[in-house]
Design a protein around this motif. Structure first.
Motif, PDB file in Angstrom:
ATOM      1  N   ARG A 116    -115.190 -94.937  16.126  1.00 25.43           N
ATOM      2  CA  ARG A 116    -116.255 -94.744  15.136  1.00 25.43           C
ATOM      3  C   ARG A 116    -116.204 -96.309  14.769  1.00 25.43           C
ATOM      4  O   ARG A 116    -117.189 -96.720  14.447  1.00 25.43           O
ATOM      5  CB  ARG A 116    -115.981 -93.900  14.136  1.00 25.43           C
ATOM      6  CG  ARG A 116    -116.428 -92.455  14.766  1.00 25.43           C
ATOM      7  CD  ARG A 116    -116.484 -91.314  13.755  1.00 25.43           C
ATOM      8  NE  ARG A 116    -116.923 -90.133  13.874  1.00 25.43           N
ATOM      9  CZ  ARG A 116    -116.931 -89.148  13.258  1.00 25.43           C
ATOM     10  NH1 ARG A 116    -116.138 -89.004  12.142  1.00 25.43           N
ATOM     11  NH2 ARG A 116    -117.478 -87.989  13.639  1.00 25.43           N
ATOM     12  N   ASP A 145    -125.533 -89.555   4.123  1.00 25.07           N
ATOM     13  CA  ASP A 145    -125.060 -88.256   4.764  1.00 25.07           C
ATOM     14  C   ASP A 145    -123.925 -88.622   5.883  1.00 25.07           C
ATOM     15  O   ASP A 145    -122.893 -87.887   5.832  1.00 25.07           O
ATOM     16  CB  ASP A 145    -126.116 -87.452   5.121  1.00 25.07           C
ATOM     17  CG  ASP A 145    -127.041 -88.098   6.004  1.00 25.07           C
ATOM     18  OD1 ASP A 145    -127.123 -89.229   6.365  1.00 25.07           O
ATOM     19  OD2 ASP A 145    -127.673 -87.220   6.817  1.00 25.07           O
ATOM     20  N   GLN A 146    -124.311 -89.600   6.733  1.00 30.11           N
ATOM     21  CA  GLN A 146    -123.323 -90.128   7.711  1.00 30.11           C
ATOM     22  C   GLN A 146    -122.162 -90.554   7.249  1.00 30.11           C
ATOM     23  O   GLN A 146    -120.915 -90.172   7.733  1.00 30.11           O
ATOM     24  CB  GLN A 146    -123.923 -90.606   8.830  1.00 30.11           C
ATOM     25  CG  GLN A 146    -123.068 -90.976  10.016  1.00 30.11           C
ATOM     26  CD  GLN A 146    -123.719 -92.076  10.977  1.00 30.11           C
ATOM     27  OE1 GLN A 146    -124.968 -92.322  10.992  1.00 30.11           O
ATOM     28  NE2 GLN A 146    -123.164 -92.379  12.143  1.00 30.11           N
ATOM     29  N   ASP A 178    -120.052 -87.818   5.907  1.00 33.33           N
ATOM     30  CA  ASP A 178    -119.382 -86.934   7.185  1.00 33.33           C
ATOM     31  C   ASP A 178    -118.094 -87.840   7.666  1.00 33.33           C
ATOM     32  O   ASP A 178    -117.226 -87.070   8.256  1.00 33.33           O
ATOM     33  CB  ASP A 178    -120.258 -86.737   7.976  1.00 33.33           C
ATOM     34  CG  ASP A 178    -120.043 -85.875   9.265  1.00 33.33           C
ATOM     35  OD1 ASP A 178    -119.484 -84.838   9.035  1.00 33.33           O
ATOM     36  OD2 ASP A 178    -120.216 -86.405  10.352  1.00 33.33           O
ATOM     37  N   TRP A 179    -118.304 -89.047   7.838  1.00 38.40           N
ATOM     38  CA  TRP A 179    -117.354 -89.987   8.669  1.00 38.40           C
ATOM     39  C   TRP A 179    -116.138 -90.371   7.782  1.00 38.40           C
ATOM     40  O   TRP A 179    -115.366 -91.025   8.147  1.00 38.40           O
ATOM     41  CB  TRP A 179    -118.122 -91.006   9.271  1.00 38.40           C
ATOM     42  CG  TRP A 179    -118.805 -90.995  10.305  1.00 38.40           C
ATOM     43  CD1 TRP A 179    -119.331 -89.608  10.849  1.00 38.40           C
ATOM     44  CD2 TRP A 179    -119.209 -91.912  11.433  1.00 38.40           C
ATOM     45  NE1 TRP A 179    -119.850 -89.834  11.997  1.00 38.40           N
ATOM     46  CE2 TRP A 179    -119.989 -91.157  12.403  1.00 38.40           C
ATOM     47  CE3 TRP A 179    -119.033 -93.123  11.593  1.00 38.40           C
ATOM     48  CZ2 TRP A 179    -120.447 -91.750  13.602  1.00 38.40           C
ATOM     49  CZ3 TRP A 179    -119.629 -93.719  12.912  1.00 38.40           C
ATOM     50  CH2 TRP A 179    -120.124 -92.982  13.657  1.00 38.40           C
ATOM     51  N   TYR A 188    -127.445 -97.426   2.053  1.00 36.31           N
ATOM     52  CA  TYR A 188    -127.104 -97.384   3.547  1.00 36.31           C
ATOM     53  C   TYR A 188    -126.242 -98.643   3.732  1.00 36.31           C
ATOM     54  O   TYR A 188    -126.202 -99.539   2.977  1.00 36.31           O
ATOM     55  CB  TYR A 188    -128.249 -97.730   4.584  1.00 36.31           C
ATOM     56  CG  TYR A 188    -128.945 -99.034   4.541  1.00 36.31           C
ATOM     57  CD1 TYR A 188    -128.434-100.137   5.149  1.00 36.31           C
ATOM     58  CD2 TYR A 188    -129.931 -99.347   3.621  1.00 36.31           C
ATOM     59  CE1 TYR A 188    -129.106-101.437   4.881  1.00 36.31           C
ATOM     60  CE2 TYR A 188    -130.820-100.398   3.515  1.00 36.31           C
ATOM     61  CZ  TYR A 188    -130.274-101.437   4.266  1.00 36.31           C
ATOM     62  OH  TYR A 188    -131.108-102.517   4.409  1.00 36.31           O
ATOM     63  N   MET A 238    -126.158 -97.018   8.643  1.00 39.47           N
ATOM     64  CA  MET A 238    -125.515 -95.686   8.374  1.00 39.47           C
ATOM     65  C   MET A 238    -126.089 -95.342   7.301  1.00 39.47           C
ATOM     66  O   MET A 238    -125.710 -95.746   6.034  1.00 39.47           O
ATOM     67  CB  MET A 238    -123.992 -95.905   8.279  1.00 39.47           C
ATOM     68  CG  MET A 238    -123.149 -94.499   8.133  1.00 39.47           C
ATOM     69  SD  MET A 238    -121.736 -94.578   7.981  1.00 39.47           S
ATOM     70  CE  MET A 238    -121.093 -94.891   9.701  1.00 39.47           C
ATOM     71  N   GLN A 239    -126.569 -94.058   7.070  1.00 33.77           N
ATOM     72  CA  GLN A 239    -127.359 -93.517   5.826  1.00 33.77           C
ATOM     73  C   GLN A 239    -126.148 -92.637   5.073  1.00 33.77           C
ATOM     74  O   GLN A 239    -124.818 -92.660   5.772  1.00 33.77           O
ATOM     75  CB  GLN A 239    -128.503 -92.491   6.346  1.00 33.77           C
ATOM     76  CG  GLN A 239    -129.450 -93.226   6.985  1.00 33.77           C
ATOM     77  CD  GLN A 239    -129.983 -94.318   6.394  1.00 33.77           C
ATOM     78  OE1 GLN A 239    -130.313 -94.421   4.908  1.00 33.77           O
ATOM     79  NE2 GLN A 239    -130.542 -95.351   6.992  1.00 33.77           N
TER      80      GLN A 239
END
Length: 256
Positions: free
Chosen positions: A161, A175-176, A179-180, A133, A172-173
């Motif tokens: 963001r 996957d996020q 995505d970001w 993370y 923030m993991q």
């Protein structure tokens, strides 16, 4: 050259740089910052190495700046110029890695916190273990995001963001982060370095001169205004770190 907290493995045009302070979750103290800066500079005139993988140890990349290290905040006997120079150490570290002519790929396991995210942001590609993370806690301890990281972060995720990441201090993991756009690949836990090496090997197979020219062109385009946005971030951190909220926050942090 021998290093205290860094190991370098070379293989067919690839260098794998592993930093392992062996304590405090790989937190950056001034000694590690200086060593990692010297490591980067050792590659600047290296024509044999085409790509560099940067990793922490198997459990974690870095927990950020070591706020418990006395050299981070002790100013007794130092001139103002010496104090200011110390505050700029992290920014110089990230600049040294960003300015490398080789493609740089960062492999992160466990956690990448504060300064431990600022350094990867200065590199070309980032690979994150699935359970790893990101966490940017600077505001919680009364500081701004330093090490020239703010414009790099904003460039990758956009202003809204970036503000959320920095101001709300949310974890923030992986996957996020993917995505970001903060990372380029997510790998199974324990496999981030393998995936990073795979990317580095693919880059090393390309014509070396063309790769270096393209990297320089993209960086110069993307980073054109970075210095204007962050040239004084260490001065701001020096100021903010002496304010009452920051002093009280560090006392709480140290007790924890």
């Amino acid at each position: 050259m021998s290093w205290k907290s860094v190991e370098i493995e070379r293989r067919d045009g690839i260098a794998v740089v592993t930093m392992d302070r062996k304590e405090k979750l790989n937190a950056f103290n001034p000694a590690l910052i200086r060593e990692m800066t010297a490591v980067a500079k050792s590659f600047h005139d290296d024509h044999e190495t085409r790509a560099i993988v940067l990793a922490g140890n198997e459990k974690y990349f870095s927990s950020g700046a070591d706020l418990t290290d006395t050299e981070m905040w002790q100013t007794e006997g130092m001139t103002d110029l010496q104090i200011r120079e110390r505050f700029f150490l992290g920014g110089k570290l990230c600049d040294a890695w960003e300015n490398l002519p080789q493609i740089t790929v960062v492999a992160m396991e466990g956690l990448a916190v504060g300064a431990g995210l600022a350094l990867p942001l200065a590199c070309d590609w980032r690979v994150m273990g699935r359970s790893c993370y990101f966490y940017v806690p600077e505001i919680k301890i009364g500081l701004n995001l330093q090490w020239n990281a703010q414009p790099r972060l904003t460039r990758l995720v956009g202003p809204a963001r970036a503000k959320r990441i920095i101001i709300l201090c949310e974890r923030m993991q992986s996957d996020q982060a993917l995505d970001w756009g903060l990372v380029d690949e997510v790998a199974d836990d324990g496999k981030a370095k393998d995936k990073a090496i795979e990317l580095a090997e693919r880059a090393a197979e390309m014509p070396a001169v063309a790769v270096r020219m393209v990297k320089e062109a993209v960086n110069n385009t993307a980073n054109a205004f970075n210095k204007a946005a962050s040239y004084a971030d260490a001065d701001q951190s020096w100021l903010a770190g002496g304010l009452t909220p920051a002093l009280e926050a560090r006392k709480t942090f140290s007790k924890g």
